[in-house]
Design a protein around this motif. Structure first.
Motif, PDB file in Angstrom:
ATOM      1  N   ASP A  66       0.822  -1.207   0.000  1.00 15.12           N
ATOM      2  CA  ASP A  66       0.000   0.000   0.000  1.00 15.12           C
ATOM      3  C   ASP A  66       0.858   1.259   0.000  1.00 15.12           C
ATOM      4  O   ASP A  66       0.433   2.304  -0.486  1.00 15.12           O
ATOM      5  CB  ASP A  66      -0.913   0.019   1.237  1.00 15.12           C
ATOM      6  N   LEU A  96       3.649  -1.552  -5.770  1.00 18.03           N
ATOM      7  CA  LEU A  96       2.453  -0.912  -5.218  1.00 18.03           C
ATOM      8  C   LEU A  96       1.176  -1.395  -5.889  1.00 18.03           C
ATOM      9  O   LEU A  96       1.148  -1.677  -7.082  1.00 18.03           O
ATOM     10  CB  LEU A  96       2.550   0.608  -5.392  1.00 18.03           C
ATOM     11  N   ARG A  97       0.125  -1.445  -5.100  1.00 13.58           N
ATOM     12  CA  ARG A  97      -1.199  -1.634  -5.694  1.00 13.58           C
ATOM     13  C   ARG A  97      -1.592  -0.341  -6.393  1.00 13.58           C
ATOM     14  O   ARG A  97      -1.006   0.711  -6.149  1.00 13.58           O
ATOM     15  CB  ARG A  97      -2.229  -1.961  -4.602  1.00 13.58           C
ATOM     16  N   GLY A 100      -1.715   3.013  -4.576  1.00 11.57           N
ATOM     17  CA  GLY A 100      -0.751   3.007  -3.486  1.00 11.57           C
ATOM     18  C   GLY A 100       0.185   4.210  -3.583  1.00 11.57           C
ATOM     19  O   GLY A 100       0.285   4.860  -4.619  1.00 11.57           O
ATOM     20  N   GLU A 161       1.286   8.900  -6.202  1.00 15.55           N
ATOM     21  CA  GLU A 161       0.253   7.862  -6.215  1.00 15.55           C
ATOM     22  C   GLU A 161       0.363   7.047  -7.496  1.00 15.55           C
ATOM     23  O   GLU A 161       0.376   7.594  -8.598  1.00 15.55           O
ATOM     24  CB  GLU A 161      -1.136   8.493  -6.129  1.00 15.55           C
TER      25      GLU A 161
END
Length: 224
Positions: A66, A96-97, A100, A161
């Motif tokens: 995350d 990362l998702r 994330g 992000e």
């Protein structure tokens, strides 16, 4: 789920665990440092996972974190091979998702840090914000020559992000459109079946009413 890159002997992984982060993974290239950290946290934070790995070639499941955190790592890597920082950023994106966050803390002005994220691993891979944090010691005032807006003595924090690949976005949108079309088709079929059943029921009711009326009329005629 947090991933700390280039952890060294920093207390950051321990701080994250103590703050309540469910899963903390810390990575460093030095087996000696990692062994020391395993020994240091064996009794206090046994759930922290310590890995010896090259942050440019991480073998971690895609989309398994995350948040990815780097404090000064990109600064260090940038002193070496030219492509190394970009490879680290790409590895962070992979780990990362979608949605994330990669939080990168640097002593360099944002004007130097943000470009490392551009086009890695693809165009528009990151939605980037920058923040400024005070630090206890000052830096060379000549840094303002590179970035006049940089506040001397501060750390720059890039909050990036992770975004989806455009092709993946298109595929997802196509799948969503297909699912919506199927749902509409199901609803239309259910509506057709329901209306057909209602029509049949209404016709049957009319037939029964007509038959009843005929029977009553026949009965009345016999009485007369």
């Amino acid at each position: 789920r947090a991933l700390v890159l280039g952890c060294g002997d920093s207390p950051i992984p321990e701080d994250l665990a103590e703050a309540g982060v469910a899963e903390v993974t810390a990575v460093d290239f030095s087996a000696v440092v990692v062994a020391a950290m395993v020994a240091r946290t064996r009794d206090t934070q046994p759930r922290i996972r310590w890995l010896v790995a090259d942050v440019r070639k991480l073998e971690l499941p895609a989309g398994s974190f995350d948040i990815v955190l780097d404090v000064g790592l990109l600064d260090t890597v940038a002193l070496g091979m030219e492509e190394s920082p970009g490879r680290v950023v790409a590895q962070a994106h992979k780990a990362l998702r979608h949605g994330g966050m990669f939080v990168s803390v640097s002593t360099q002005p944002p004007a130097f840090r943000s470009p490392l994220f551009e086009g890695r691993p693809f165009v528009d891979a990151w939605a980037i914000q920058t923040r400024s944090l005070p630090r206890n010691r000052s830096i060379d005032h000549r840094a303002t020559g590179f970035d006049p807006e940089w506040e001397i003595g501060n750390l720059s924090v890039v909050i990036a992000e992770a975004q989806k690949d455009q092709e993946e976005r298109r595929e997802q949108e196509a799948r969503r459109a297909e699912e919506d079309a199927k749902a509409e088709a199901r609803e239309a079929e259910e509506r057709r079946v329901r209306e057909e059943a209602e029509t049949v029921a209404a016709a049957k009711a009319q037939e029964e009413a007509a038959a009843q009326a005929a029977a009553e009329a026949a009965a009345a005629a016999r009485v007369e």
